[in-house]
Design an enzyme around this catalytic site. Sequence first.
Site, PDB file in Angstrom:
ATOM      1  N   ARG A 201      -0.303   1.496  -9.775  1.00 31.67           N
ATOM      2  CA  ARG A 201      -0.319   1.828  -8.167  1.00 31.67           C
ATOM      3  C   ARG A 201      -1.517   2.032  -7.693  1.00 31.67           C
ATOM      4  NH1 ARG A 201       3.604   4.247 -11.636  1.00 31.67           N
ATOM      5  NH2 ARG A 201       5.887   3.957 -11.159  1.00 31.67           N
ATOM      6  N   HIS A 333       8.071   2.922 -15.398  1.00 29.44           N
ATOM      7  CA  HIS A 333       9.261   3.079 -14.950  1.00 29.44           C
ATOM      8  C   HIS A 333       9.926   4.175 -15.725  1.00 29.44           C
ATOM      9  CE1 HIS A 333       9.155  -0.969 -12.848  1.00 29.44           C
ATOM     10  NE2 HIS A 333       8.573   0.118 -12.048  1.00 29.44           N
TER      11      HIS A 333
END
Length: 381
Positions: A201, A333
């Site tokens: 990210r 995740h």
Amino acid sequence: MATGKRAFGRVRKLPSGRWQARYPAPDGLDRPAPSTFRTKKEATDWLADKQTEVRSGAWIDPDAGKIPFGAYAAAWVKQRRLQETTRELYETLLRLHLVPTFGLVPIADVTPAGVRMWRADRLETAGAPTVAKAYALMRAVMNTALEDQLITRNPCRIKGGSVVDTPERPTATVPEVFQLAEAIQPRFRLLVLLASFLGLRWGELIALRGQDIDLDAGTVRVRAAVAELRSGKRVTKPPKSRAGVRTVAIPEVILPALRLHMGIFAESGRDGRVFIGAKGATPRRNHFNRLWHKACGEVGIKDLHFHDLRHTGNTLTASTGASTKELMARFGHSTTRAALIYQHATEERQRTIADALNAQIIEGMKRGSGRNGHAAGTPGE
């Protein structure tokens, strides 16, 4: 001999012809029913129900729920240990979306019908994702009110109210990734490659330090993320979950670009920043977005966000045959606490994934051009 006197509470007929019920509450007060009744039977039935509440321990002080929702919600946020970005989000959701409607309403007077009406009105003026977040916050606040015995039931009962169906974002092809990497400023070329093929990210990339890069092992360690507040202040924080802290193997084909970047653009030392701007500052997202949009325009790619490169990495990695647990480990995740405990990937399997991904990237480069016919660049050039 029976006297006819009630064992719990009492009823009396008012001059208006309606009936009033009163009962001895557990707090020692003689409390009236919140409203009068049409018949004596309705009043006595209400007393019977109230007696059952008292005996079962389900009785709730009717005065406790008089605190306004706005004051209770503000205290709810203040009492929690939250990351600055989360606290800022909650305060914004309260100020803009919840307090204007429920701020002065006693928390016990918030009804399911009122919540449904509020949500319908908000959906006409605000985006669905924002409304979903505001609803989720309200439901959490009301759950705490339920635990505090201020209300008997949470009024937030809209099935799926906090869920939003968002359209699937586009992905960039391997040739397009390299075209964008060539079109962006050279100091951000590696940023594009790592976002695409490691799935990092923006905040994770900007937080990288020299000690997080292992050129010999070909890995990147994710330990933190940089977030920007609305005030412009930047904070370095740990990832949102344990799954976010991870070591990711790098496809060999982009290692030359990594070595080149570390030698030219990165700060020196273990604590040196991997990505810095031309003037030595930590890059800001709004400034980079201008460079990103310019690069997309140069190669003829429309409607592709920088974060979509993470989706590209997910898609490519999934096609290698990596298991769900391995995908979660690679991309940070998380779903449930149990998943974070048991979902581990070995370093050997990480290298297998990186090697398979490496082969796909090379094959994609060989296949040719992206959407506008430009040839893919060669990493490290």
